[in-house]
Each structure stands twice: as C-alpha cells, then as structure tokens.
Write a protein that holds these residues in place. Structure first.
Motif, PDB file in Angstrom:
ATOM      1  N   GLU A  72      30.708  66.807  61.684  1.00  0.00           N
ATOM      2  CA  GLU A  72      31.403  68.009  61.201  1.00  0.00           C
ATOM      3  C   GLU A  72      32.862  68.012  61.646  1.00  0.00           C
ATOM      4  O   GLU A  72      33.757  68.338  60.855  1.00  0.00           O
ATOM      5  CB  GLU A  72      30.698  69.260  61.716  1.00  0.00           C
ATOM      6  N   ARG A  73      33.126  67.645  62.881  1.00  0.00           N
ATOM      7  CA  ARG A  73      34.491  67.646  63.387  1.00  0.00           C
ATOM      8  C   ARG A  73      35.332  66.536  62.754  1.00  0.00           C
ATOM      9  O   ARG A  73      36.519  66.720  62.491  1.00  0.00           O
ATOM     10  CB  ARG A  73      34.487  67.551  64.917  1.00  0.00           C
ATOM     11  N   ILE A  74      34.735  65.396  62.516  1.00  0.00           N
ATOM     12  CA  ILE A  74      35.442  64.298  61.837  1.00  0.00           C
ATOM     13  C   ILE A  74      35.895  64.754  60.451  1.00  0.00           C
ATOM     14  O   ILE A  74      37.058  64.582  60.080  1.00  0.00           O
ATOM     15  CB  ILE A  74      34.543  63.047  61.755  1.00  0.00           C
ATOM     16  N   ALA A  75      34.992  65.361  59.698  1.00  0.00           N
ATOM     17  CA  ALA A  75      35.334  65.843  58.351  1.00  0.00           C
ATOM     18  C   ALA A  75      36.354  66.973  58.399  1.00  0.00           C
ATOM     19  O   ALA A  75      37.322  66.980  57.630  1.00  0.00           O
ATOM     20  CB  ALA A  75      34.069  66.297  57.628  1.00  0.00           C
ATOM     21  N   ALA A  76      36.164  67.924  59.312  1.00  0.00           N
ATOM     22  CA  ALA A  76      37.081  69.064  59.416  1.00  0.00           C
ATOM     23  C   ALA A  76      38.491  68.623  59.773  1.00  0.00           C
ATOM     24  O   ALA A  76      39.469  69.259  59.361  1.00  0.00           O
ATOM     25  CB  ALA A  76      36.569  70.072  60.449  1.00  0.00           C
ATOM     26  N   ALA A  77      38.606  67.517  60.513  1.00  0.00           N
ATOM     27  CA  ALA A  77      39.926  67.005  60.896  1.00  0.00           C
ATOM     28  C   ALA A  77      40.599  66.261  59.750  1.00  0.00           C
ATOM     29  O   ALA A  77      41.779  65.913  59.852  1.00  0.00           O
ATOM     30  CB  ALA A  77      39.800  66.086  62.110  1.00  0.00           C
ATOM     31  N   GLY A  78      39.870  65.999  58.675  1.00  0.00           N
ATOM     32  CA  GLY A  78      40.452  65.302  57.529  1.00  0.00           C
ATOM     33  C   GLY A  78      40.205  63.804  57.531  1.00  0.00           C
ATOM     34  O   GLY A  78      40.768  63.083  56.704  1.00  0.00           O
ATOM     35  N   HIS A  79      39.350  63.332  58.430  1.00  0.00           N
ATOM     36  CA  HIS A  79      39.034  61.909  58.487  1.00  0.00           C
ATOM     37  C   HIS A  79      37.846  61.603  57.579  1.00  0.00           C
ATOM     38  O   HIS A  79      37.162  62.509  57.109  1.00  0.00           O
ATOM     39  CB  HIS A  79      38.724  61.485  59.929  1.00  0.00           C
ATOM     40  N   GLU A  80      37.581  60.327  57.375  1.00  0.00           N
ATOM     41  CA  GLU A  80      36.469  59.893  56.545  1.00  0.00           C
ATOM     42  C   GLU A  80      35.334  59.401  57.443  1.00  0.00           C
ATOM     43  O   GLU A  80      35.543  58.545  58.309  1.00  0.00           O
ATOM     44  CB  GLU A  80      36.910  58.750  55.631  1.00  0.00           C
ATOM     45  N   LEU A  81      34.142  59.933  57.238  1.00  0.00           N
ATOM     46  CA  LEU A  81      32.965  59.424  57.926  1.00  0.00           C
ATOM     47  C   LEU A  81      32.501  58.200  57.127  1.00  0.00           C
ATOM     48  O   LEU A  81      31.848  58.322  56.103  1.00  0.00           O
ATOM     49  CB  LEU A  81      31.870  60.483  58.011  1.00  0.00           C
ATOM     50  N   ALA A  82      32.890  57.028  57.601  1.00  0.00           N
ATOM     51  CA  ALA A  82      32.649  55.788  56.862  1.00  0.00           C
ATOM     52  C   ALA A  82      31.189  55.363  56.895  1.00  0.00           C
ATOM     53  O   ALA A  82      30.704  54.709  55.965  1.00  0.00           O
ATOM     54  CB  ALA A  82      33.533  54.669  57.424  1.00  0.00           C
ATOM     55  N   ASP A  83      30.476  55.708  57.975  1.00  0.00           N
ATOM     56  CA  ASP A  83      29.066  55.378  58.109  1.00  0.00           C
ATOM     57  C   ASP A  83      28.514  56.185  59.269  1.00  0.00           C
ATOM     58  O   ASP A  83      29.264  56.591  60.164  1.00  0.00           O
ATOM     59  CB  ASP A  83      28.883  53.876  58.361  1.00  0.00           C
ATOM     60  N   ARG A  84      27.212  56.415  59.226  1.00  0.00           N
ATOM     61  CA  ARG A  84      26.546  57.122  60.324  1.00  0.00           C
ATOM     62  C   ARG A  84      25.138  56.576  60.456  1.00  0.00           C
ATOM     63  O   ARG A  84      24.398  56.546  59.480  1.00  0.00           O
ATOM     64  CB  ARG A  84      26.507  58.626  60.074  1.00  0.00           C
ATOM     65  N   GLU A  85      24.787  56.165  61.664  1.00  0.00           N
ATOM     66  CA  GLU A  85      23.461  55.606  61.894  1.00  0.00           C
ATOM     67  C   GLU A  85      22.988  55.937  63.296  1.00  0.00           C
ATOM     68  O   GLU A  85      23.760  56.416  64.132  1.00  0.00           O
ATOM     69  CB  GLU A  85      23.476  54.088  61.681  1.00  0.00           C
TER      70      GLU A  85
END
Length: 175
Positions: A36-49
């Motif tokens: 949530e914080r990554i997205a809110a900061a304007g960054h791209e969540l490239a992958d999550r595992e």
C-alpha cells in the motif's frame, strides 16, 4: 531534509518479498502495509511473493530478481531476527556486492524510539547487489511502517534533498 518540488518524481520499480514459513498472501499484513505504501508513494510494485525461511531458497529468489531488468529495488520483510530460522541477512550476504551499513544503523535508531532496547534483536540491513538495492526489514507491522515511513519513503523519492538512492541508480553498475 526536504522534498524539492521543482524536481521530477521518478517512480522506482520495487519487488516485495515476505520471508515466512507460515504467512500467505491472504494474511501477510506486513506485506500489505508495504504494498500500500509503495503504491501510495507513486512507485510500481513490480512483483510480490512469499518465500520460506530457507537461505538457499531466499538467495535463489533474490538472484532472479536482481537479474530482472524490470526491478530496481527489492524490499524484504521478515527473517531478520535471531532465531535459527531467521536467515534473511545470510541470504543477502550471498548475493551482495556492497553493504549499506547506515540503513540498519538508522533503522535501529528509529526503532529504539518505539520499542526501546528490544531493537538490539533486529538485524535489519541493506545491500547493493549487481546494481539492485535490497532492503531487509523485520516482519512486524510496526517495523515495516518505521522502515518505510522514516527511511525508504524519503530515500526512494528522487526529489529528496540533499541526496537519495534514486539519483545513484544510473551509476550503480559502473566499473
């Protein structure tokens, strides 16, 4: 320490790895907070595992992401404590080119304000691995909030002054 609004914001492509033998994406609250914080900061969540607490599995996973040109930075949560299953720093040792000792030092200084001397049990750390930043945070919700809100949100913002990690990215693979 401020954001220079006259500079352009450059989004960072961040991969998020939760290190746990018990969590799933459905109950990974620390991972959810970071996503949530990554997205809110304007960054791209490239992958999550999610990866088990196994040093070989972790190192192999990190190597894959380090070699993925779509990923600028990796943030891990979990596995930074002192128990026998906590092996995230050991996995980072296997993939690193350089240590970033100030990250762990600053994290523990910040954490001291919240949990006092218990912060001494944290092995939060950061490394550079073949041009990719890797930041290892503890697995608690409070720790990921402290790590993101008080360190990474600033250092992964290209407008942060006097300096930030993003401005160094084009030069990380120099020889």
């Amino acid at each position: 320490m401020a954001i220079d609004e006259s500079l352009p914001f450059k989004p960072v492509r961040i991969a998020l790895l939760t290190v746990s033998d018990t969590r799933t994406l459905a109950d990974d609250s620390s991972g959810d907070i970071l996503a949530e914080r990554i997205a809110a900061a304007g960054h791209e969540l490239a992958d999550r595992e999610i990866s088990r607490d196994d040093v070989n599995e972790l190192a192999a996973h990190l190597h894959r992401w380090i070699d993925d040109e779509r990923i600028d930075c990796i943030v891990t949560t979990g596995g930074t404590g002192l128990t026998g299953r906590d092996v995230t720093p050991e996995a980072l040792d296997r993939v690193k080119s350089k240590d970033i000792p100030g990250f762990g030092e600053l994290f523990r200084w910040i954490s001291y304000e919240t949990i006092g001397t218990s912060t001494i049990q944290s092995r939060a750390c950061a490394v550079l691995a073949r041009g990719t930043y890797i930041f290892a945070l503890p697995g608690s919700n409070g720790a990921v909030k402290d790590g993101w809100d008080r360190i990474l949100a600033h250092q992964l913002d290209s407008r942060h002054r006097p300096c930030n990690f993003v401005e160094l990215m084009p030069r990380l693979r120099e020889r």
